[in-house]
Design a protein around this motif. Structure first.
Motif, PDB file in Angstrom:
ATOM      1  N   ARG A 134       0.835  -1.200   0.000  1.00 56.66           N
ATOM      2  CA  ARG A 134       0.000   0.000   0.000  1.00 56.66           C
ATOM      3  C   ARG A 134       0.869   1.248   0.000  1.00 56.66           C
ATOM      4  O   ARG A 134       1.906   1.295   0.655  1.00 56.66           O
ATOM      5  CB  ARG A 134      -0.909   0.011   1.229  1.00 56.66           C
ATOM      6  N   SER A 135       0.431   2.291  -0.729  1.00 53.66           N
ATOM      7  CA  SER A 135       1.165   3.552  -0.813  1.00 53.66           C
ATOM      8  C   SER A 135       0.173   4.698  -0.712  1.00 53.66           C
ATOM      9  O   SER A 135      -0.870   4.674  -1.358  1.00 53.66           O
ATOM     10  CB  SER A 135       1.939   3.647  -2.125  1.00 53.66           C
ATOM     11  N   GLN A 136       0.517   5.710   0.086  1.00 53.35           N
ATOM     12  CA  GLN A 136      -0.341   6.873   0.240  1.00 53.35           C
ATOM     13  C   GLN A 136       0.501   8.143   0.267  1.00 53.35           C
ATOM     14  O   GLN A 136       1.693   8.111   0.577  1.00 53.35           O
ATOM     15  CB  GLN A 136      -1.167   6.768   1.519  1.00 53.35           C
ATOM     16  N   GLU A 137      -0.154   9.259  -0.060  1.00 53.72           N
ATOM     17  CA  GLU A 137       0.509  10.557  -0.115  1.00 53.72           C
ATOM     18  C   GLU A 137      -0.314  11.570   0.660  1.00 53.72           C
ATOM     19  O   GLU A 137      -1.549  11.583   0.562  1.00 53.72           O
ATOM     20  CB  GLU A 137       0.655  10.996  -1.571  1.00 53.72           C
ATOM     21  N   SER A 138       0.349  12.423   1.444  1.00 54.69           N
ATOM     22  CA  SER A 138      -0.360  13.448   2.187  1.00 54.69           C
ATOM     23  C   SER A 138      -0.921  14.485   1.218  1.00 54.69           C
ATOM     24  O   SER A 138      -0.306  14.802   0.198  1.00 54.69           O
ATOM     25  CB  SER A 138       0.563  14.133   3.199  1.00 54.69           C
ATOM     26  N   THR A 139      -2.095  15.013   1.537  1.00 54.14           N
ATOM     27  CA  THR A 139      -2.749  15.981   0.661  1.00 54.14           C
ATOM     28  C   THR A 139      -2.734  17.393   1.225  1.00 54.14           C
ATOM     29  O   THR A 139      -3.123  18.331   0.543  1.00 54.14           O
ATOM     30  CB  THR A 139      -4.211  15.572   0.416  1.00 54.14           C
ATOM     31  N   GLU A 140      -2.276  17.558   2.458  1.00 50.50           N
ATOM     32  CA  GLU A 140      -2.203  18.878   3.070  1.00 50.50           C
ATOM     33  C   GLU A 140      -0.846  19.059   3.738  1.00 50.50           C
ATOM     34  O   GLU A 140      -0.231  18.110   4.199  1.00 50.50           O
ATOM     35  CB  GLU A 140      -3.324  19.059   4.103  1.00 50.50           C
ATOM     36  N   GLY A 141      -0.380  20.298   3.798  1.00 53.06           N
ATOM     37  CA  GLY A 141       0.907  20.579   4.429  1.00 53.06           C
ATOM     38  C   GLY A 141       2.058  20.073   3.584  1.00 53.06           C
ATOM     39  O   GLY A 141       1.973  20.001   2.352  1.00 53.06           O
ATOM     40  N   ASP A 142       3.180  19.727   4.234  1.00 53.94           N
ATOM     41  CA  ASP A 142       4.344  19.219   3.522  1.00 53.94           C
ATOM     42  C   ASP A 142       4.003  17.904   2.823  1.00 53.94           C
ATOM     43  O   ASP A 142       3.337  17.028   3.380  1.00 53.94           O
ATOM     44  CB  ASP A 142       5.509  18.995   4.490  1.00 53.94           C
ATOM     45  N   ARG A 143       4.474  17.757   1.609  1.00 51.28           N
ATOM     46  CA  ARG A 143       4.215  16.535   0.835  1.00 51.28           C
ATOM     47  C   ARG A 143       5.021  15.379   1.436  1.00 51.28           C
ATOM     48  O   ARG A 143       6.241  15.416   1.476  1.00 51.28           O
ATOM     49  CB  ARG A 143       4.617  16.764  -0.621  1.00 51.28           C
ATOM     50  N   ARG A 144       4.319  14.335   1.884  1.00 51.61           N
ATOM     51  CA  ARG A 144       4.961  13.170   2.463  1.00 51.61           C
ATOM     52  C   ARG A 144       4.321  11.912   1.896  1.00 51.61           C
ATOM     53  O   ARG A 144       3.167  11.912   1.471  1.00 51.61           O
ATOM     54  CB  ARG A 144       4.847  13.164   3.991  1.00 51.61           C
ATOM     55  N   PHE A 145       5.094  10.831   1.930  1.00 49.88           N
ATOM     56  CA  PHE A 145       4.630   9.556   1.403  1.00 49.88           C
ATOM     57  C   PHE A 145       4.670   8.501   2.510  1.00 49.88           C
ATOM     58  O   PHE A 145       5.551   8.531   3.375  1.00 49.88           O
ATOM     59  CB  PHE A 145       5.514   9.119   0.234  1.00 49.88           C
ATOM     60  N   PHE A 146       3.729   7.567   2.435  1.00 53.05           N
ATOM     61  CA  PHE A 146       3.618   6.517   3.439  1.00 53.05           C
ATOM     62  C   PHE A 146       3.495   5.181   2.709  1.00 53.05           C
ATOM     63  O   PHE A 146       2.558   4.960   1.938  1.00 53.05           O
ATOM     64  CB  PHE A 146       2.405   6.772   4.343  1.00 53.05           C
ATOM     65  N   TYR A 147       4.479   4.298   2.959  1.00 53.01           N
ATOM     66  CA  TYR A 147       4.558   3.040   2.235  1.00 53.01           C
ATOM     67  C   TYR A 147       4.418   1.854   3.178  1.00 53.01           C
ATOM     68  O   TYR A 147       4.896   1.878   4.311  1.00 53.01           O
ATOM     69  CB  TYR A 147       5.907   2.919   1.505  1.00 53.01           C
ATOM     70  N   ASN A 148       3.785   0.795   2.660  1.00 51.02           N
ATOM     71  CA  ASN A 148       3.700  -0.480   3.359  1.00 51.02           C
ATOM     72  C   ASN A 148       4.174  -1.561   2.387  1.00 51.02           C
ATOM     73  O   ASN A 148       3.529  -1.803   1.359  1.00 51.02           O
ATOM     74  CB  ASN A 148       2.257  -0.725   3.801  1.00 51.02           C
ATOM     75  N   PHE A 149       5.327  -2.178   2.682  1.00 50.89           N
ATOM     76  CA  PHE A 149       5.909  -3.203   1.832  1.00 50.89           C
ATOM     77  C   PHE A 149       5.947  -4.540   2.576  1.00 50.89           C
ATOM     78  O   PHE A 149       5.902  -4.587   3.802  1.00 50.89           O
ATOM     79  CB  PHE A 149       7.344  -2.843   1.422  1.00 50.89           C
ATOM     80  N   LYS A 150       6.078  -5.627   1.797  1.00 52.30           N
ATOM     81  CA  LYS A 150       6.278  -6.956   2.367  1.00 52.30           C
ATOM     82  C   LYS A 150       7.451  -7.633   1.682  1.00 52.30           C
ATOM     83  O   LYS A 150       7.518  -7.663   0.447  1.00 52.30           O
ATOM     84  CB  LYS A 150       5.014  -7.810   2.206  1.00 52.30           C
ATOM     85  N   LEU A 151       8.366  -8.157   2.478  1.00 49.09           N
ATOM     86  CA  LEU A 151       9.473  -8.952   1.968  1.00 49.09           C
ATOM     87  C   LEU A 151       9.209 -10.397   2.369  1.00 49.09           C
ATOM     88  O   LEU A 151       9.343 -10.764   3.532  1.00 49.09           O
ATOM     89  CB  LEU A 151      10.807  -8.482   2.551  1.00 49.09           C
ATOM     90  N   LYS A 152       8.801 -11.206   1.413  1.00 44.89           N
ATOM     91  CA  LYS A 152       8.482 -12.599   1.693  1.00 44.89           C
ATOM     92  C   LYS A 152       9.738 -13.460   1.779  1.00 44.89           C
ATOM     93  O   LYS A 152       9.844 -14.361   2.602  1.00 44.89           O
ATOM     94  CB  LYS A 152       7.544 -13.148   0.605  1.00 44.89           C
ATOM     95  N   LEU A 153      10.675 -13.172   0.871  1.00 42.72           N
ATOM     96  CA  LEU A 153      11.902 -13.965   0.785  1.00 42.72           C
ATOM     97  C   LEU A 153      12.926 -13.188  -0.023  1.00 42.72           C
ATOM     98  O   LEU A 153      12.582 -12.467  -0.955  1.00 42.72           O
ATOM     99  CB  LEU A 153      11.607 -15.305   0.094  1.00 42.72           C
ATOM    100  N   GLY A 154      14.200 -13.331   0.339  1.00 42.69           N
ATOM    101  CA  GLY A 154      15.258 -12.713  -0.440  1.00 42.69           C
ATOM    102  C   GLY A 154      15.916 -11.549   0.260  1.00 42.69           C
ATOM    103  O   GLY A 154      15.874 -11.438   1.500  1.00 42.69           O
ATOM    104  N   SER A 155      16.519 -10.648  -0.519  1.00 38.34           N
ATOM    105  CA  SER A 155      17.297  -9.566   0.077  1.00 38.34           C
ATOM    106  C   SER A 155      17.179  -8.297  -0.760  1.00 38.34           C
ATOM    107  O   SER A 155      16.978  -8.346  -1.976  1.00 38.34           O
ATOM    108  CB  SER A 155      18.771  -9.974   0.204  1.00 38.34           C
ATOM    109  N   PHE A 156      17.320  -7.157  -0.080  1.00 33.59           N
ATOM    110  CA  PHE A 156      17.347  -5.875  -0.785  1.00 33.59           C
ATOM    111  C   PHE A 156      18.042  -4.827   0.074  1.00 33.59           C
ATOM    112  O   PHE A 156      18.176  -4.965   1.289  1.00 33.59           O
ATOM    113  CB  PHE A 156      15.949  -5.408  -1.184  1.00 33.59           C
ATOM    114  N   TRP A 157      18.486  -3.767  -0.614  1.00 28.41           N
ATOM    115  CA  TRP A 157      19.038  -2.583   0.042  1.00 28.41           C
ATOM    116  C   TRP A 157      18.143  -1.408  -0.296  1.00 28.41           C
ATOM    117  O   TRP A 157      17.652  -1.305  -1.425  1.00 28.41           O
ATOM    118  CB  TRP A 157      20.460  -2.309  -0.443  1.00 28.41           C
ATOM    119  N   GLY A 158      17.913  -0.520   0.670  1.00 29.96           N
ATOM    120  CA  GLY A 158      17.049   0.615   0.425  1.00 29.96           C
ATOM    121  C   GLY A 158      17.637   1.926   0.893  1.00 29.96           C
ATOM    122  O   GLY A 158      18.284   1.994   1.946  1.00 29.96           O
TER     123      GLY A 158
END
Length: 323
Positions: free
Chosen positions: A91-115
């Protein structure tokens, strides 16, 4: 689950549940560099991965053996998935008022990553079979194998929570073998190695239209405690938020853990000029390198006077505006 007085996870969930000032994002992210067999599972379809492919909520990104892909998000955050990984943009959402901010919900089932998650622009929640991680402005790596999770934090803030408790991880530390149950203390240690990336000259010259400039870097693996060289072969990838500085596609460290590379600087557009600084990250990727902290260096450049007049930088958040 035990009660926690103050965590990034709690803040993130509270915002998503109770704030009316956010909206869903249609085009969440897109693929950047891609190597090997990468697929996107979207509803009942399998979509072959390609550079520029737009990603949406509920997309499942799957990398095959010896395959990698970079995902670039709307706020500038970047995730690099390594081989044999299954990653879900829940899920991904973006603020609509004030400073522009983003809110993410990710799932890592298996494997690896760098962020690399943009400072002051996002809050991210990552769910794995072993633990839930809250992220705020962070440079971090993950590896999930079976019921065990490794986390290596190079910069920023991370809150990790399982069924029995939570911990706030500090930069330069890692958690090895986190499971759904159990304490964190026995799994916590300092990362023994790190990447050092140094330019020949930290101040770069922005070329005029039609021209290019060159800049050389030395990359070396070092022991975090002794600062001595650490001899190990490996692949390094570079991350930065400016496409006018181009690095080699593949950077191979020799048996001494060293590489000498050249980058190309192309002419900037107005949008490329920010606060006269450019942060460059060097990462040794994959689950075999979770004991090596990412390296970074700061390049500086002159901002033309006519550009300075239209740039406004919030020194607290790092946000760039214009006037």
């Amino acid at each position: 689950m035990k009660s926690i007085s103050f965590t990034l996870i709690t803040l993130f969930c509270t915002f998503l549940l109770f704030s009316p000032e956010v909206k869903a994002i249609d085009a969440v992210a897109s693929f950047g560099k891609l190597d090997g067999n990468v697929q996107v599972l979207r509803e009942s379809r399998k979509i072959p991965g390609r550079a520029g492919l737009i990603l949406n909520d509920k997309d499942v990104v799957v990398t095959g053996r010896s395959s990698r892909v970079t995902i670039i998000f709307r706020d500038g955050s970047e995730i690099r998935l390594f081989e044999d990984t299954r990653f879900i943009i829940e899920r991904s959402q973006e603020s609509t008022e004030g400073d522009r901010r983003f809110f993410y919900n990710f799932k890592l089932k298996l494997g690896s990553f760098w962020g690399r998650f943009s400072k002051g622009k996002q809050n991210t929640l990552i769910e794995t079979p072993s633990a839930t991680i809250g992220i705020k402005g962070t440079n971090v790596a993950f590896s999930q194998t079976g019921g065990r999770l490794d986390i290596a934090l190079s910069e920023g803030k991370v809150s990790v929570e399982n069924e029995d408790g939570s911990i706030n991880l500090e930069p330069g530390y890692r958690l090895k073998g986190v499971s759904k149950h159990g304490d964190f203390k026995s799994k916590l240690s300092k990362m023994p190695y790190q990447v050092s990336i140094k330019p020949d000259n930290a101040k770069i010259k922005i070329p005029t239209p039609g021209e290019i400039e060159e800049i050389y870097f030395s990359i070396q693996l070092i022991d975090s405690k002794t600062k001595q060289n650490y001899g190990k072969k490996g692949m390094v990838f570079i991350s930065l938020d400016n496409d006018k500085l181009e690095f080699p596609e593949a950077i191979q460290l020799n048996k001494r853990g060293y590489a000498r590379i050249k980058a190309i600087i192309k002419p900037f557009q107005k949008v490329d000029y920010k606060n006269g600084q450019l942060e460059v990250f060097a990462v040794v990727g994959g689950k075999q390198s979770m004991n090596i902290a990412a390296g970074q260096t700061l390049l500086i450049y002159d901002v033309p006077q006519k550009i300075k007049r239209i740039i406004r930088v919030d020194m607290t958040t790092g946000n760039i505006g214009s006037h």
